[in-house]
Write an enzyme that holds these catalytic residues in place. Structure first.
Site, PDB file in Angstrom:
ATOM      1  N   GLY A  50       0.929  -1.134   0.230  1.00 54.32           N
ATOM      2  CA  GLY A  50      -0.022  -0.109  -0.087  1.00 54.32           C
ATOM      3  C   GLY A  50       0.957   1.104  -0.082  1.00 54.32           C
ATOM      4  O   GLY A  50       2.080   1.195  -0.360  1.00 54.32           O
ATOM      5  N   ASN A  51       0.228   2.362   0.341  1.00 56.33           N
ATOM      6  CA  ASN A  51       1.112   3.488   0.304  1.00 56.33           C
ATOM      7  C   ASN A  51       0.541   4.452   1.367  1.00 56.33           C
ATOM      8  O   ASN A  51      -0.578   4.125   2.010  1.00 56.33           O
ATOM      9  CB  ASN A  51       1.211   4.419  -1.014  1.00 56.33           C
ATOM     10  CG  ASN A  51      -0.234   4.762  -1.468  1.00 56.33           C
ATOM     11  OD1 ASN A  51      -1.091   5.444  -0.825  1.00 56.33           O
ATOM     12  ND2 ASN A  51      -0.674   3.949  -2.692  1.00 56.33           N
ATOM     13  N   ARG A  52       0.913   5.743   1.560  1.00 53.08           N
ATOM     14  CA  ARG A  52       0.585   6.427   2.711  1.00 53.08           C
ATOM     15  C   ARG A  52      -0.536   7.532   2.537  1.00 53.08           C
ATOM     16  O   ARG A  52      -0.973   8.421   3.148  1.00 53.08           O
ATOM     17  CB  ARG A  52       1.692   7.380   3.172  1.00 53.08           C
ATOM     18  CG  ARG A  52       2.695   6.593   3.877  1.00 53.08           C
ATOM     19  CD  ARG A  52       3.982   7.592   4.552  1.00 53.08           C
ATOM     20  NE  ARG A  52       5.014   6.571   4.845  1.00 53.08           N
ATOM     21  CZ  ARG A  52       5.357   5.791   5.720  1.00 53.08           C
ATOM     22  NH1 ARG A  52       4.309   5.957   6.694  1.00 53.08           N
ATOM     23  NH2 ARG A  52       6.519   5.596   6.009  1.00 53.08           N
ATOM     24  N   SER A  53      -1.184   7.303   1.550  1.00 55.31           N
ATOM     25  CA  SER A  53      -2.272   8.250   1.127  1.00 55.31           C
ATOM     26  C   SER A  53      -3.575   8.162   1.975  1.00 55.31           C
ATOM     27  O   SER A  53      -3.851   6.998   2.195  1.00 55.31           O
ATOM     28  CB  SER A  53      -2.975   7.997  -0.552  1.00 55.31           C
ATOM     29  OG  SER A  53      -3.773   8.878  -0.716  1.00 55.31           O
TER      30      SER A  53
END
Ligand code: C5P
Length: 412
Positions: free
Chosen positions: A211-214
Site C-alpha cells: 500500500g502507500n501513505r495516501s
C-alpha cells in the site's frame, strides 16, 4: 470562498424534539457567512426557545405572520421572495401534510408557497408516523413538485424505540444545503465529476498487501467541493479512515484493477475526471491464496508486475476533461510536465510527495503545458476549493472545442 457566504437561508423549525439539534445548524450556517432567518411554528416553541436561535443567528426569530420586521416588501411573503434556499428541519408530519396540501395558514407555509428558492425538507418524527401511507404520499407529492426531501436516519429515537425517524446530524444537513444550492445555480450544475481518492492495496496474500501513505483527505475534499459547486459526484475511493461526504456517490475499491474498472464505468457518462488517487504502479504477480509462512531464516522475494495506467488508458477520451496529480520526491515540475503529456491530461497538479502525503496541509503547482500556477501551503479543504475554481475555469475554456462523446454520437 464558502459557497454559503452571503446566501439568504430561511430555516423553518417545526415541533419535534429534534429541534434542539437545529440550533447547531443555525450556528454553523451563520459561521459559514449565511444570513439565517429562523421561522418557528407554534409547536416548535414548545421544544426550543426563540431566544436560542436569535442569539445564534444575530437576527430576530419569526413566529407570527402579523408581526414581521418590515423592510418595505409585502410583509408575510417578502422572506420567501428574498431567500436563496428554504430549509425545513425538523419537518413534522403535520407541516409536511400542510405543505403537500398547499396550505398557507402560518408564516412558514406561507413563506414556502411564496418562494421560488429551492426547498430542502428534513423529516424527523416517530417511525410509525413516517412510514404511514399518508406521510409517504405527502412526501412523494412534495418530491414530485421539486422539493429535496431527505430520508430520516435509522437509530434510537427520543422515545424508547429504534426506527427510521431521526434527523440527520447538523454537519450532514449543512452538506445537503450546500449541495442543493450548488445544484440550483453552482458553476458545475448538470455536470458529472468523477474523483478518485486514497491509495490502492495490492494483495500479497490473504492478510498482507502493498500500500502507500495516501490518506484520501485531498480527494474527499475535492469531491465535497465539486458537489458544492453543483456537480453530480462519483467518488471512487481506496480504503481510508474518512467518513464519506454526504450527497456524493461513493464507490469503494481496493486494488488498482478495481479502480480501473470503476473509473471506466463512471467515466462513460462523465464531464470531468480528477484522478487524485495514489494508484499502485506495481502489484504482486501472483498473490498467494494462503498466508505466506517464514521459511527458516530466508528472506522473501515477491515478483511484481506493472498495473495499467488508469488515467493514461483514457488518453483517447477527448470528450472528458482530465486532471491528474503528480506526487514527486524530486524534479517536481519536469516530472509533472512529462506526465501531463504522456497521460493525455488537460491539467496536472504537482506536489511534494513527502511534504503532503498523509498530511493535513498541502502546497500545489498546477500545470497546463504552458503555465504553472502556484497555490501556497494551506489546509487540504482550502487547497481543494482553490483548485476546483481553477479546474472550473479551465474546463469552461475547453468546453467549446470538446469532441462529442461516443454516447452523443449514438454508437454507445
Ligand atoms: O505515474 P504516476 O503514478 O506518478 O502518475 C500520477 C497520476 O496518474 C495520478 O493522477 C494517478 O492517479 C494516476 N495513475 C493512474 N494509474 C496508475 C498510476 C497512476 O491513473 N497505475
Amino acid at each position: 470562498m464558502d459557497t454559503l457566504a452571503g446566501k439568504r437561508v430561511i430555516l423553518g423549525v417545526c415541533g419535534s424534539i429534534a429541534a434542539y439539534k437545529v440550533a447547531q445548524l443555525a450556528r454553523d450556517l451563520t459561521l459559514a457567512g449565511a444570513r439565517v432567518d429562523v421561522i418557528m411554528t407554534k409547536a416548535a416553541e414548545q421544544f426550543v426557545g426563540a431566544a436560542t436561535f436569535q442569539a445564534l443567528t444575530g437576527r430576530p426569530v419569526l413566529t407570527d405572520m402579523w408581526t414581521l420586521p418590515e423592510d418595505g416588501v409585502v410583509g408575510h411573503v417578502s422572506l420567501g421572495m428574498q431567500a436563496d434556499v428554504v430549509v425545513i428541519a425538523p419537518a413534522t408530519a403535520n407541516t409536511i401534510a400542510r405543505l403537500a396540501a398547499g396550505l398557507c395558514d402560518d408564516l412558514l407555509t406561507t413563506t414556502v408557497l411564496a418562494t421560488r428558492a429551492p426547498l430542502l425538507i428534513a423529516p424527523a418524527m416517530n417511525p410509525a408516523m413516517y412510514d404511514h401511507p399518508a406521510t409517504q404520499a405527502n412526501i412523494a407529492t412534495l418530491r414530485a413538485r421539486g422539493a429535496c426531501v431527505l430520508e430520516p436516519e435509522f437509530g434510537r429515537m427520543a422515545e424508547p424505540l429504534v426506527g427510521r425517524g431521526r434527523l440527520p446530524e447538523p454537519a450532514d444537513l449543512l452538506a445537503e444545503i450546500r449541495a442543493l444550492l450548488g445544484r440550483h445555480n453552482g458553476p458545475l450544475r448538470g455536470r458529472h465529476v468523477v474523483v478518485t481518492a486514497g491509495g490502492t492495496r495490492e494483495p500479497i496474500d490473504p492478510v498482507r498487501y502493498l500500500g502507500n501513505r495516501s490518506s484520501g483527505q485531498m480527494g474527499y475534499a475535492l469531491a465535497a467541493r465539486a458537489r458544492d459547486l453543483g456537480a453530480t459526484v462519483t467518488l471512487i475511493s481506496g480504503p481510508t479512515a474518512l467518513t464519506p461526504p454526504r450527497a456524493v456517490h461513493v464507490v469503494a475499491v481496493e486494488t488498482a484493477l478495481d479502480m480501473r474498472a470503476a473509473v471506466q464505468a463512471a467515466c462513460a457518462q462523465a464531464d470531468i475526471l480528477i484522478m487524485n488517487a495514489a494508484v499502485a504502479d506495481f502489484r504482486p504477480a501472483q498473490p498467494s491464496t494462503e498466508k505466506i509462512k517464514k521459511q527458516a531464516d530466508e528472506g522473501l522475494t515477491i515478483q511484481l508486475v506493472q498495473n495499467p495506467d488508469v488515467v493514461g488508458e483514457l488518453a483517447h477520451r477527448n470528450d472528458l476533461f482530465k486532471v491528474g496529480f503528480a506526487a514527486e520526491t524530486r524534479d517536481l515540475l519536469a516530472n509533472a510536465r512529462s506526465k501531463l503529456q504522456r497521460k493525455g491530461l488537460h491539467l496536472i497538479v504537482a506536489n511534494d510527495a513527502v511534504a503532503s502525503i498523509g498530511q493535513a496541509e498541502i502546497a500545489l503547482v498546477v500545470l497546463d503545458g504552458e503555465q504553472a500556477i502556484e497555490l501556497p501551503r494551506q489546509s487540504k479543504e482550502t487547497a481543494a476549493a482553490m483548485l476546483l475554481d481553477l479546474i472550473v475555469e479551465r474546463f469552461e475554456q475547453w468546453l467549446p472545442g470538446r469532441q462529442p462523446s461516443a454516447r452523443e454520437n449514438g454508437d454507445r
